[in-house]
Design an enzyme around this catalytic site. Structure first.
Site, PDB file in Angstrom:
ATOM      1  N   LYS A   1      63.661 -23.824  72.637  1.00  0.00           N
ATOM      2  CA  LYS A   1      63.634 -25.194  73.146  1.00  0.00           C
ATOM      3  C   LYS A   1      63.840 -25.219  74.661  1.00  0.00           C
ATOM      4  CE  LYS A   1      65.356 -28.267  70.516  1.00  0.00           C
ATOM      5  NZ  LYS A   1      66.298 -29.064  69.686  1.00  0.00           N
TER       6      LYS A   1
ATOM      7  N   GLU B   1      58.372  10.784  43.076  1.00  0.00           N
ATOM      8  CA  GLU B   1      59.399   9.770  42.829  1.00  0.00           C
ATOM      9  C   GLU B   1      60.766  10.394  42.582  1.00  0.00           C
ATOM     10  OE1 GLU B   1      58.183   7.682  39.170  1.00  0.00           O
ATOM     11  OE2 GLU B   1      56.817   9.357  38.830  1.00  0.00           O
TER      12      GLU B   1
ATOM     13  N   GLY C   1      66.206 -28.043  62.071  1.00  0.00           N
ATOM     14  CA  GLY C   1      67.248 -28.751  61.339  1.00  0.00           C
ATOM     15  C   GLY C   1      68.438 -27.914  60.929  1.00  0.00           C
TER      16      GLY C   1
ATOM     17  N   GLY D   1      55.904   6.967  44.459  1.00  0.00           N
ATOM     18  CA  GLY D   1      56.415   5.866  43.634  1.00  0.00           C
ATOM     19  C   GLY D   1      57.714   5.377  44.241  1.00  0.00           C
ATOM     20  N   THR D   2      57.605   4.463  45.187  1.00  0.00           N
ATOM     21  CA  THR D   2      58.778   4.100  46.002  1.00  0.00           C
ATOM     22  C   THR D   2      59.850   3.370  45.214  1.00  0.00           C
ATOM     23  OG1 THR D   2      57.557   2.146  46.770  1.00  0.00           O
ATOM     24  CG2 THR D   2      57.524   4.095  48.181  1.00  0.00           C
ATOM     25  N   ASN D   3      59.481   2.751  44.078  1.00  0.00           N
ATOM     26  CA  ASN D   3      60.523   2.079  43.287  1.00  0.00           C
ATOM     27  C   ASN D   3      61.519   3.106  42.749  1.00  0.00           C
ATOM     28  OD1 ASN D   3      58.992  -0.170  43.737  1.00  0.00           O
ATOM     29  ND2 ASN D   3      58.237  -0.369  41.659  1.00  0.00           N
ATOM     30  N   ASP D   4      61.013   4.133  42.020  1.00  0.00           N
ATOM     31  CA  ASP D   4      61.912   5.145  41.463  1.00  0.00           C
ATOM     32  C   ASP D   4      62.492   6.044  42.539  1.00  0.00           C
ATOM     33  OD1 ASP D   4      62.051   4.426  38.857  1.00  0.00           O
ATOM     34  OD2 ASP D   4      60.675   5.929  38.076  1.00  0.00           O
TER      35      ASP D   4
ATOM     36  N   ARG E   1      57.303 -26.956  70.550  1.00  0.00           N
ATOM     37  CA  ARG E   1      57.550 -25.631  69.977  1.00  0.00           C
ATOM     38  C   ARG E   1      56.356 -25.280  69.095  1.00  0.00           C
ATOM     39  NH1 ARG E   1      62.527 -27.456  65.973  1.00  0.00           N
ATOM     40  NH2 ARG E   1      61.345 -28.962  64.729  1.00  0.00           N
TER      41      ARG E   1
ATOM     42  N   HIS F   1      62.780 -33.406  57.369  1.00  0.00           N
ATOM     43  CA  HIS F   1      63.350 -32.079  57.146  1.00  0.00           C
ATOM     44  C   HIS F   1      62.769 -31.429  55.899  1.00  0.00           C
ATOM     45  CE1 HIS F   1      66.313 -29.493  55.067  1.00  0.00           C
ATOM     46  NE2 HIS F   1      66.383 -28.927  56.258  1.00  0.00           N
TER      47      HIS F   1
ATOM     48  N   TYR G   1      46.634   5.287  52.266  1.00  0.00           N
ATOM     49  CA  TYR G   1      46.493   3.975  51.636  1.00  0.00           C
ATOM     50  C   TYR G   1      47.840   3.452  51.168  1.00  0.00           C
ATOM     51  CZ  TYR G   1      46.981   6.326  47.104  1.00  0.00           C
ATOM     52  OH  TYR G   1      47.471   7.053  46.040  1.00  0.00           O
TER      53      TYR G   1
ATOM     54  N   SER H   1      51.052  10.454  45.477  1.00  0.00           N
ATOM     55  CA  SER H   1      51.274   9.011  45.463  1.00  0.00           C
ATOM     56  C   SER H   1      52.773   8.793  45.360  1.00  0.00           C
ATOM     57  CB  SER H   1      50.553   8.371  44.276  1.00  0.00           C
ATOM     58  OG  SER H   1      50.836   6.993  44.216  1.00  0.00           O
TER      59      SER H   1
ATOM     60  N   CYS I   1      52.548   3.527  45.936  1.00  0.00           N
ATOM     61  CA  CYS I   1      52.111   2.607  44.877  1.00  0.00           C
ATOM     62  C   CYS I   1      53.274   1.791  44.323  1.00  0.00           C
ATOM     63  CB  CYS I   1      51.427   3.376  43.755  1.00  0.00           C
ATOM     64  SG  CYS I   1      52.470   4.644  43.006  1.00  0.00           S
TER      65      CYS I   1
ATOM     66  N   ARG J   1      49.120   1.955  35.180  1.00  0.00           N
ATOM     67  CA  ARG J   1      50.240   2.405  34.358  1.00  0.00           C
ATOM     68  C   ARG J   1      49.832   2.354  32.892  1.00  0.00           C
ATOM     69  NH1 ARG J   1      53.106  -1.848  38.189  1.00  0.00           N
ATOM     70  NH2 ARG J   1      51.059  -2.704  37.703  1.00  0.00           N
TER      71      ARG J   1
ATOM     72  N   MET K   1      70.645 -26.193  62.845  1.00  0.00           N
ATOM     73  CA  MET K   1      71.832 -26.311  63.692  1.00  0.00           C
ATOM     74  C   MET K   1      71.979 -27.755  64.168  1.00  0.00           C
ATOM     75  SD  MET K   1      71.715 -22.710  65.696  1.00  0.00           S
ATOM     76  CE  MET K   1      70.012 -22.959  66.134  1.00  0.00           C
TER      77      MET K   1
ATOM     78  N   ARG L   1      47.901   6.865  35.965  1.00  0.00           N
ATOM     79  CA  ARG L   1      49.143   7.595  35.689  1.00  0.00           C
ATOM     80  C   ARG L   1      49.249   7.832  34.188  1.00  0.00           C
ATOM     81  NH1 ARG L   1      54.744   4.918  37.396  1.00  0.00           N
ATOM     82  NH2 ARG L   1      54.425   3.690  35.498  1.00  0.00           N
TER      83      ARG L   1
ATOM     84  N   ARG M   1      71.943 -30.436  72.361  1.00  0.00           N
ATOM     85  CA  ARG M   1      71.068 -29.923  71.293  1.00  0.00           C
ATOM     86  C   ARG M   1      71.109 -28.401  71.257  1.00  0.00           C
ATOM     87  NH1 ARG M   1      66.678 -33.561  69.800  1.00  0.00           N
ATOM     88  NH2 ARG M   1      66.819 -35.523  70.916  1.00  0.00           N
TER      89      ARG M   1
END
Length: 899
Positions: A24, A754, A103, A775-778, A338, A454, A861, A773, A841, A560, A105, A616, A94
């Site tokens: 601002k 993984e 809105g 397996g970022t979750n596991d 803004r 708001h 990828y 590949s 993946c 899967r 603050m 897989r 302000r």
């Protein structure tokens, strides 16, 4: 190095000083220097706010002197005196964060009024009603913001006062009545805060500045920052600005204007205004304002000047602008500009239109897109062929459709959603304190407020459907009911909102899946020209594969196969296969599953004609497919009571046997048990069946002229010998099924990394892999030692809230830990095989920051869910623009191989 000046007048700053002056303050400085009609003022820097917190919540040494000196310069410019008995200067205080936080603050207007200066203001303007209206607004804001008295108490007193005296609107209330209410407000402050409203105007100013500093860490601001990833360390600037008044009479007004429609992106002025009102009246939603187009009839000269300024600001900032303005006695003032919050649909349309208008080039347009914003893009819509019980129509404030159970306050919304319910927040109007309820809800309905209230602004920014200013409904928060004509909607009743048309509909309505717009197609085509990172999809069915192709997926990064067995038709066959007592029995079940698998693969290969498909092999924690032991035991107990002993002996044999088998197969930790390649090594006939189904599907599709690029993924490998063993199995089946055609089928065999050990020994594993590949979750679960289900349900939220972790590592890739394992594995794997393909993946494949990491690490990828493919394509292009081509080990090795 600290900036020496902590107070800068508007003419001393510019737009490039946003980090110091806040958004601002930087824009007020830029507009002042451009000669726009900005009331004079100055900015207390974000640095001062950080010092305030560092010194334990007190104004840092010397700052008050700088503030007083700054005020003296405003007095000279305005020829007024702060606290003066004849011609008093009034100012606003302000907040101004670096990132827009609408809105969140606090603001205080009309500062400098007291029992003496209010009389001077009344005399000077000849308008006592106006003067005392300003005074009661100051007391109300000061009581709420500085003294922490809930604004509800003031609103309740005002509402009761108007009812008692039969006043319909604030502007109908005469000066004498305002004086009476002011006395009541002062009493309210003494009762609630155990102090008096300060008559010393400098004390008002000091306390107000401290309150705005404190508002940086109020609950709603902290929640908002968490949602949008805004650092807590930035602090807020404070803007002290001389007041101009939109509530002096009918030739005055206040409003909010967007240079283009922030919901649709259409090139039309979009906004609202109120005559004889102050700015907070518009954004707070306490009165339903008029559309900006009507200002052309009421104040044509002001409207013409406003249009001119709006166009100028948009061209200057090269973006949609959100402008606050006030008209005082026919004279226009600009209080703020803004970058405007917008829906994803509008963001895409604006980016494309700005390129066509010559305002931006294609790369700038791509950089402008907020990638996470695109999650909103694929909004569902009302199925118009369904029978709709429309009970009311309001303002279409934020597009999309949402269905949920009606709730009447933000706390209830949050509680119900935590309990697994879907809710629609229904309220007369929302205030910034309701931010947690807006976040939790599927959509928002208000009976008051306009398109710039708001509720509307915050909902648009979050991509939630919102219907505002729906005056046809009467909301009673005490009885927790919403009345629309003859219809009563009680808490818990299901309602549907159509934020695109403003309709409020009783009951659950069928929603249509979204479609890609022509503008998005064009923007994505620009992204595809720029990016080097490929984008695949995670898809387990032909339907998902086709949807992903429509969104531009360049193949399947994860299919899967265990998800193909969950149907009511297939599950019993899978259970028979797992529970078989002999190899012969298991093969009988596998022969039943084989044609089902082959049919699935044929459908997926057809959908992905010419693009790679990574399949897989079976990776189920066995407990997911087994009958539930507790249910079997209950059934056994029931039969004991229901049958005779003879019946039990004859009819319960199979149940006893089943319970015994399930117990034998039970594991203490199924996620770390006999799953993935471990299952295939112990029971090779399972992976043989799947491999046969894959290659038979390949032959069937090739016979139809379909180009098939199969990639067979061996899951959960932790040792090179596991992959070596499974590769031999796959190669044997390929020779057996494909025969002479084997050389014409460019299949690949690889693994999912993984297990941390697989990443650490990637050089050994790469000897037997054509691709990695991740397996970022596991990999995240095993690296952290967190069970995702337990962590997210128990302690992870607490960790993030208390800054133990910066992000949920299952949503944003942990580049310091998990990321190092990925980088190590890529480098070690490509040191053995420079042509090794790599990708991720896990769910991180659709997260912007994670995609940036993948690009920098030199992966080939990312793979994500179908509906996140457009997001990933844009993020991959932004990564290329931001970081350039990755200088990876992979690239160096390829260069060496060529030489």
């Amino acid at each position: 190095m600290l900036n020496a000046k902590r107070v800068l007048h508007f003419h001393e700053g510019n737009a490039g000083m946003k980090t110091l002056l806040g958004g601002k303050g930087a824009n007020l400085a830029e507009m002042t220097n451009a000669g726009l009609p900005v009331p004079p003022g100055y900015t207390i820097t974000t640095e001062a706010c950080r010092q305030y917190y560092a010194e334990g919540g007190v104004l840092p040494e010397g700052l008050w002197t700088e503030i007083r000196q700054g005020l003296e310069q405003i007095e000279l410019k305005k020829d007024q005196l702060f606290g003066g008995r004849d011609n008093p200067l009034l100012v606003s205080v302000r907040s101004g964060s670096v990132n827009s936080m609408p809105g969140m603050m606090d603001t205080i207007l009309n500062l400098g009024l007291n029992d003496v200066t209010v009389d001077a203001l009344a005399r000077n303007t000849g308008n006592p009603r106006f003067a005392y209206d300003c005074y009661r607004r100051l007391i109300q804001m000061f009581g709420n913001v500085v003294l922490d008295i809930d604004g509800y108490h003031f609103e309740k007193q005002l509402h009761h006062f108007k009812q008692l005296h039969a006043y319909n609107e604030d502007k109908d209330i005469p000066a004498e009545a305002w004086m009476e209410l002011i006395a009541q407000y002062k009493d309210l402050i003494e009762r609630k805060a155990r102090t008096t409203f300060p008559q010393d105007v400098y004390k008002q100013l000091e306390l107000s500045i401290e309150a705005v500093f404190r508002s940086w860490n109020n609950q709603r601001a902290m929640v908002y920052r968490k949602v949008y990833g805004i650092p807590d360390t930035l602090g807020t600037a404070v803007n002290i600005q001389s007041m101009v008044f939109g509530n002096k009479g009918e030739d005055c007004g206040t409003g909010v204007l967007f240079t283009r429609n922030p919901s649709t992106g259409d090139n039309l002025l979009y906004g609202e205004y109120l005559t004889n009102a102050q700015g907070e009246d518009v954004v707070a939603g306490v009165r339903t304002p008029l559309p900006i187009a009507q200002l052309e009839q009421e104040m044509p000269e002001v409207y013409t000047r406003l249009v001119e300024i709006a166009n100028r600001l948009e061209m200057h900032y090269k973006d949609l602008q959100d402008i606050e303005f006030t008209v005082e006695k026919g004279e226009l003032f600009i209080l703020q500009t803004r970058t405007g919050k917008r829906t994803a649909q509008a963001a895409v349309k604006l980016a494309v239109q700005f390129v066509k208008d010559g305002i931006l080039d294609r790369k700038q347009a791509l950089e402008r897109i907020e990638v996470d914003h695109l999650n909103q893009l694929l909004h569902r819509a009302i199925d118009e062929s369904a029978k709709l019980d429309v009970v009311a129509v309001g303002l279409p404030a934020s597009p999309g459709a949402a269905t949920g159970q009606a709730v009447f306050d933000a706390d209830t919304a949050e509680e119900w959603v935590a309990a697994g319910k879907r809710v629609v927040l229904v309220s007369s109007e929302t205030s910034p304190e309701d931010i947690h309820g807006v976040i939790a809800a599927e959509g928002v309905l208000t009976s008051r407020g306009g398109m710039t209230s708001h509720a509307a602004v915050v909902a648009r920014g979050m991509g939630k459907p919102c219907v505002c200013g729906c005056e046809e409904v009467r909301i009673d928060p005490d009885t927790r009911e919403c009345i629309a004509g003859d219809t009563i909607i009680r808490e818990g009743d299901w309602i549907t909102l159509d934020g695109s048309t403003g309709r409020v509909i009783c009951g659950v309505v069928t929603l249509k899946e979204p479609q890609m717009s022509a503008e998005l197609d064009e923007l994505l085509s620009w992204a595809d020209e720029v990016r080097s990172l490929k984008v695949r999809t995670n898809a387990d069915t032909p339907e998902d594969a086709m949807k992903a192709r429509q969104f531009g997926a360049e193949g399947i990064g994860l299919c899967r196969t265990e998800h193909m067995f969950m149907s009511a038709e297939r599950l019993p066959v899978v259970q028979a296969m797992i529970l078989a007592d002999s190899l012969e029995d298991r093969r009988i079940a596998l022969e039943q599953l084989l044609p089902m698998q082959q049919s699935d693969f044929e459908g997926i290969f057809s959908a992905m004609d010419g693009f790679p498909v990574t399949i897989r092999l079976l990776d189920p924690p066995l407990h997911e497919f087994l009958p539930k032991l507790d249910e079997l035991l209950i059934e056994q107990e029931r039969k004991k009571w229901a049958l005779s002993e003879l019946d039990q002996a004859e009819g319960n044999i199979d149940l006893h046997s089943l319970i015994r088998k399930v117990r034998n197969l039970q594991e203490m930790n199924p996620m770390l048990g006999q799953r993935g390649c471990r299952l295939g090594i112990v029971f090779p006939e399972i992976y043989e069946m799947q491999t046969i189904a894959i290659f038979q599907a390949v032959l069937a599709c090739r016979a139809q002229g379909i180009t098939v690029l199969p990639e067979i993924m061996i899951p959960l490998v932790g040792h090179a010998n596991e992959l070596k063993s499974m590769r031999i199995l796959v190669e044997r089946i390929a020779e057996q099924i494909l025969g002479p055609e084997k050389l014409q089928v460019p299949y690949k065999i690889g693994t999912m990394i993984e297990v941390p050990r697989a990443a650490l020994t990637a050089g050994q594993i790469a000897q037997y892999a054509d691709f990695f590949s991740f397996g970022t979750n596991d990999l995240t679960q095993m690296t952290y030692g967190y069970s995702r289900d337990d962590a997210e349900g128990k302690f992870l939220t607490h960790y993030i809230h208390h800054d133990i972790l910066p992000h949920n590592p299952f949503q944003v890739l942990d580049t310091d830990g998990v990321g190092q394992l990925i980088g190590w594995a890529v480098d070690k794997g490509r040191a053995i095989k420079p042509e090794l393909k790599t990708g991720i993946c896990g769910e991180h494949g659709g997260d912007k920051e994670s995609i940036f990491f993948c690009h920098q690490t030199g992966l080939d990828y990312v793979s994500c869910s179908p509906f996140r493919v457009p997001l990933a394509r844009i993020a991959a292009a932004q990564a290329q623009l931001l970081f350039g081509q990755p200088d990876s080990v992979h690239a160096k090795l390829l260069s060496a191989a060529v030489l």
